[in-house]
Design a protein around this motif. Structure first.
Motif, PDB file in Angstrom:
ATOM      1  N   ILE A 114       1.031  -1.137   0.035  1.00 29.84           N
ATOM      2  CA  ILE A 114       0.144   0.041   0.026  1.00 29.84           C
ATOM      3  C   ILE A 114       0.898   1.211  -0.275  1.00 29.84           C
ATOM      4  O   ILE A 114       1.903   1.391   0.723  1.00 29.84           O
ATOM      5  CB  ILE A 114      -0.782   0.103   1.206  1.00 29.84           C
ATOM      6  CG1 ILE A 114      -1.944  -1.087   1.453  1.00 29.84           C
ATOM      7  CG2 ILE A 114      -1.583   1.394   1.330  1.00 29.84           C
ATOM      8  CD1 ILE A 114      -2.745  -1.269   2.518  1.00 29.84           C
ATOM      9  N   ILE A 115       0.541   2.361  -0.606  1.00 31.52           N
ATOM     10  CA  ILE A 115       1.076   3.446  -0.520  1.00 31.52           C
ATOM     11  C   ILE A 115       0.340   4.628  -0.336  1.00 31.52           C
ATOM     12  O   ILE A 115      -1.109   4.542  -0.484  1.00 31.52           O
ATOM     13  CB  ILE A 115       1.609   3.853  -2.023  1.00 31.52           C
ATOM     14  CG1 ILE A 115       2.567   2.796  -2.462  1.00 31.52           C
ATOM     15  CG2 ILE A 115       2.336   5.272  -1.920  1.00 31.52           C
ATOM     16  CD1 ILE A 115       3.189   3.025  -4.288  1.00 31.52           C
ATOM     17  N   SER A 116       0.791   5.507   0.680  1.00 31.28           N
ATOM     18  CA  SER A 116      -0.230   6.663   1.178  1.00 31.28           C
ATOM     19  C   SER A 116       0.880   8.127   1.123  1.00 31.28           C
ATOM     20  O   SER A 116       1.978   7.763   1.339  1.00 31.28           O
ATOM     21  CB  SER A 116      -0.671   6.649   2.498  1.00 31.28           C
ATOM     22  OG  SER A 116       0.330   6.604   3.359  1.00 31.28           O
ATOM     23  N   THR A 117       0.279   9.265   0.851  1.00 33.95           N
ATOM     24  CA  THR A 117       1.027  10.430   0.719  1.00 33.95           C
ATOM     25  C   THR A 117       0.451  11.379   1.393  1.00 33.95           C
ATOM     26  O   THR A 117      -0.706  11.548   1.857  1.00 33.95           O
ATOM     27  CB  THR A 117       1.456  10.787  -0.628  1.00 33.95           C
ATOM     28  OG1 THR A 117       0.003  11.203  -1.336  1.00 33.95           O
ATOM     29  CG2 THR A 117       2.003   9.746  -1.504  1.00 33.95           C
ATOM     30  N   SER A 118       1.395  12.382   2.020  1.00 30.71           N
ATOM     31  CA  SER A 118       0.870  13.544   2.345  1.00 30.71           C
ATOM     32  C   SER A 118       1.801  14.769   1.766  1.00 30.71           C
ATOM     33  O   SER A 118       2.579  14.390   0.875  1.00 30.71           O
ATOM     34  CB  SER A 118       0.967  13.937   3.977  1.00 30.71           C
ATOM     35  OG  SER A 118       2.405  14.022   4.382  1.00 30.71           O
ATOM     36  N   GLU A 119       1.437  15.917   2.025  1.00 30.51           N
ATOM     37  CA  GLU A 119       2.364  16.884   1.354  1.00 30.51           C
ATOM     38  C   GLU A 119       3.622  16.943   1.678  1.00 30.51           C
ATOM     39  O   GLU A 119       4.655  17.260   0.903  1.00 30.51           O
ATOM     40  CB  GLU A 119       1.905  18.389   1.785  1.00 30.51           C
ATOM     41  CG  GLU A 119       0.465  18.972   1.331  1.00 30.51           C
ATOM     42  CD  GLU A 119       0.428  20.439   1.810  1.00 30.51           C
ATOM     43  OE1 GLU A 119       0.818  20.730   2.646  1.00 30.51           O
ATOM     44  OE2 GLU A 119      -0.405  21.161   0.874  1.00 30.51           O
ATOM     45  N   ILE A 120       4.102  16.429   2.768  1.00 32.16           N
ATOM     46  CA  ILE A 120       5.534  16.201   3.233  1.00 32.16           C
ATOM     47  C   ILE A 120       6.045  14.895   3.613  1.00 32.16           C
ATOM     48  O   ILE A 120       7.164  14.669   4.398  1.00 32.16           O
ATOM     49  CB  ILE A 120       6.103  17.162   4.298  1.00 32.16           C
ATOM     50  CG1 ILE A 120       5.383  16.865   5.520  1.00 32.16           C
ATOM     51  CG2 ILE A 120       5.817  18.663   4.078  1.00 32.16           C
ATOM     52  CD1 ILE A 120       5.820  17.598   6.757  1.00 32.16           C
ATOM     53  N   SER A 121       5.304  13.701   3.270  1.00 37.59           N
ATOM     54  CA  SER A 121       5.611  12.496   3.483  1.00 37.59           C
ATOM     55  C   SER A 121       5.017  11.373   2.366  1.00 37.59           C
ATOM     56  O   SER A 121       4.050  11.721   1.915  1.00 37.59           O
ATOM     57  CB  SER A 121       5.411  11.928   4.797  1.00 37.59           C
ATOM     58  OG  SER A 121       3.694  11.875   4.889  1.00 37.59           O
ATOM     59  N   ILE A 122       5.995  10.242   2.362  1.00 38.64           N
ATOM     60  CA  ILE A 122       5.420   9.204   1.541  1.00 38.64           C
ATOM     61  C   ILE A 122       5.464   7.930   2.146  1.00 38.64           C
ATOM     62  O   ILE A 122       6.768   7.642   2.923  1.00 38.64           O
ATOM     63  CB  ILE A 122       6.074   9.165   0.256  1.00 38.64           C
ATOM     64  CG1 ILE A 122       5.999  10.448  -0.717  1.00 38.64           C
ATOM     65  CG2 ILE A 122       5.669   7.693  -0.671  1.00 38.64           C
ATOM     66  CD1 ILE A 122       7.040  10.523  -2.008  1.00 38.64           C
ATOM     67  N   SER A 123       4.657   7.032   2.504  1.00 39.55           N
ATOM     68  CA  SER A 123       4.638   5.843   3.252  1.00 39.55           C
ATOM     69  C   SER A 123       4.336   4.592   2.288  1.00 39.55           C
ATOM     70  O   SER A 123       3.512   4.729   1.375  1.00 39.55           O
ATOM     71  CB  SER A 123       3.630   5.825   4.395  1.00 39.55           C
ATOM     72  OG  SER A 123       3.930   6.961   5.224  1.00 39.55           O
ATOM     73  N   CYS A 124       5.187   3.496   2.659  1.00 41.23           N
ATOM     74  CA  CYS A 124       4.751   2.446   1.906  1.00 41.23           C
ATOM     75  C   CYS A 124       4.693   1.110   2.838  1.00 41.23           C
ATOM     76  O   CYS A 124       5.530   1.118   3.993  1.00 41.23           O
ATOM     77  CB  CYS A 124       5.984   1.947   1.031  1.00 41.23           C
ATOM     78  SG  CYS A 124       6.297   3.179  -0.308  1.00 41.23           S
ATOM     79  N   LEU A 125       3.652   0.226   2.625  1.00 42.29           N
ATOM     80  CA  LEU A 125       3.561  -0.816   3.396  1.00 42.29           C
ATOM     81  C   LEU A 125       4.302  -2.174   2.947  1.00 42.29           C
ATOM     82  O   LEU A 125       4.204  -2.314   1.735  1.00 42.29           O
ATOM     83  CB  LEU A 125       2.136  -1.247   3.742  1.00 42.29           C
ATOM     84  CG  LEU A 125       1.572  -2.184   4.596  1.00 42.29           C
ATOM     85  CD1 LEU A 125       1.786  -1.521   6.112  1.00 42.29           C
ATOM     86  CD2 LEU A 125       0.268  -2.671   4.350  1.00 42.29           C
ATOM     87  N   VAL A 126       5.198  -2.508   3.717  1.00 41.30           N
ATOM     88  CA  VAL A 126       6.006  -3.858   3.039  1.00 41.30           C
ATOM     89  C   VAL A 126       5.906  -4.908   4.237  1.00 41.30           C
ATOM     90  O   VAL A 126       5.248  -4.705   5.089  1.00 41.30           O
ATOM     91  CB  VAL A 126       7.346  -3.230   3.015  1.00 41.30           C
ATOM     92  CG1 VAL A 126       7.751  -2.228   2.055  1.00 41.30           C
ATOM     93  CG2 VAL A 126       7.947  -2.918   4.386  1.00 41.30           C
ATOM     94  N   LYS A 127       6.549  -5.975   3.914  1.00 38.56           N
ATOM     95  CA  LYS A 127       6.507  -7.140   4.703  1.00 38.56           C
ATOM     96  C   LYS A 127       7.449  -6.738   5.920  1.00 38.56           C
ATOM     97  O   LYS A 127       8.568  -6.260   5.876  1.00 38.56           O
ATOM     98  CB  LYS A 127       7.335  -8.425   3.815  1.00 38.56           C
ATOM     99  CG  LYS A 127       6.187  -9.038   3.079  1.00 38.56           C
ATOM    100  CD  LYS A 127       5.093  -9.777   3.600  1.00 38.56           C
ATOM    101  CE  LYS A 127       4.199 -10.445   2.840  1.00 38.56           C
ATOM    102  NZ  LYS A 127       3.037 -11.013   3.352  1.00 38.56           N
TER     103      LYS A 127
END
Length: 410
Positions: free
Chosen positions: A377-390
């Motif tokens: 899964i990927i999610s973003t904000s104005e100053i961040s990017i997050s990824c869900l991994v194992k």
């Protein structure tokens, strides 16, 4: 002459020897005329030990949240009494105050309380008498006077909120690390300590898993415009200043840091109607149960039948309760099923510099690709990017991303 709030975490007061060390250090740094308030956590693993005691009574002690708060608040009361005694043996007048006695008023959401007001009249009065005031962090009381805890890391919030209410000159957060790093130095050997970081960047880092600060404590700092100095209990070196904007350090890096969070679980609600109001049904039920939801993805399962899947993450500690809530909603919506995955973790990059800098996401995804790590899964904000991994690949993911944005020198 200054009014200073100092917070010491559990590892800093884990033994009576360490408590004496803290008292001596505070007095060695105290200048004539300074007024000092010390906020402390429970000693070492006390909170975990108290939770373990509760699980010896019932498999799910958090079903009885008020009683858990009654139990957990005892941990800090031990710390404050011992530290006050330490000051007195060193010739410094001192007094210990629980969160309630310090004027910390909260809502009535046990184990996840929020501060609604602070009336530090008693604190001011004790400071005026020449006392060092030792306050129990992590706790306050609701309108009925019942104890309420503020969630993990809540002592940070107590300290910064109290600093704001007292109009303190500064708030110092002492911990077992000597500042805020570009990544967890226990995971990334080449992690770099920052001299400064903005409230917004630190808030994102904390929200996304950087355990050095609790998110709400950073919010409090920004609200009251109180500079927060994160530093080590065990050295006198300067740490990291959290403030509104940079004053000394050049913005050398587009990305300020890489955060990670293992306390994550994924829930997928499969085969629900793709109609207005469905998302509200699911997430309002979770909100009513005081369960925070983070990453959310909705994907079409079957166009012809107009059904969809809803995938999202919650804190792993909230998973049992979240699953219970979601199962009820899923039955109501005639969902195909609910799947849970616990072997996941979140890795994120944070930096105000990514605004107006195309290609940051591509570099992050490229680093994970080169390391052979799949993104769920990927999610973003104005100053961040997050990824869900194992979860099993988390450390590898953090190092790959850190190497991409903070290349090794030489």
């Amino acid at each position: 002459m200054a009014l200073i709030v100092k917070k010491f975490g559990g590892s800093s007061v884990a033994t009576t020897e360490k408590i004496m060390h803290v008292a001596k250090r505070i007095l060695s740094e105290k200048k004539p005329g300074d007024q000092v308030v010390v906020v402390v956590s429970a000693m070492g693993d006390t909170t975990d030990n108290l939770i373990e005691l509760a699980t010896g009574i019932t498999k799910d002690p958090y079903e009885y949240t008020r009683e858990m708060d009654m139990l957990l608040t005892t941990g800090e009361q031990v710390s404050i009494a011992l530290l006050a005694m330490a000051f007195k043996t060193l010739g410094q007048p001192a007094i210990s105050l629980t969160g309630k006695l310090a004027g910390m008023e909260t809502n009535d959401v046990h184990t996840k309380g929020r501060i609604v007001d602070i009336k530090p009249d008693r604190v001011h009065a004790e400071l005026a008498k020449g006392n060092v005031v030792v306050v129990a962090g992590f706790q306050g009381c609701d309108a009925q006077g019942d104890p309420v805890t503020l969630g993990r890391g809540g002592s940070d919030t107590s300290a910064v909120a109290l600093a704001g209410a007292l109009k303190a000159d500064t708030c110092e957060i002492f911990t077992d690390v000597d500042g805020v790093y570009s990544a967890d130095p226990r995971v990334v050997k080449g992690a770099r300590k920052m001299k400064e970081i903005t409230y917004n960047e630190m808030l994102e880092m904390a929200r996304l898993g950087a355990g050095v600060m609790q998110p709400r404590s950073v919010e409090m700092g920004e609200y009251f415009k109180i500079p927060i100095h994160v530093r080590s209990t065990f050295t006198t070196e300067p740490g990291t200043i959290i403030r509104e904007d940079y004053t000394m350090e050049d913005k050398d890096f587009v990305i300020r840091g890489v955060a990670h969070d293992k306390d994550v679980a994924k829930i997928a609600v499969l085969g629900i109607p793709n109609t207005p109001g469905i998302a509200h049904e699911i997430f309002s039920a979770l909100a009513d149960a005081h369960i925070d939801v983070d990453m959310i993805v909705q994907s079409i399962r079957n166009v012809e039948k107009n059904v969809t899947d809803m995938v999202f993450t919650v804190s792993a500690t909230d998973l049992p309760r979240a699953k219970e809530v979601v199962d009820k909603v899923a039955d109501k919506l005639s969902a195909v099923g609910v799947l849970v995955e616990e072997d996941v973790a979140k890795v994120s990059i944070v930096g105000a510099g990514m605004l107006g800098n195309p290609g940051i996401a591509a570099r992050m995804f490229g680093a994970l690709s080169k390391a052979g790590i799949n993104i769920d899964i990927i999610s973003t904000s104005e100053i961040s990017i997050s990824c869900l991994v194992k979860r099993t690949q988390l450390n590898e993911a953090v190092n790959a991303i850190h190497d991409e944005f903070f290349p090794k020198k030489g």
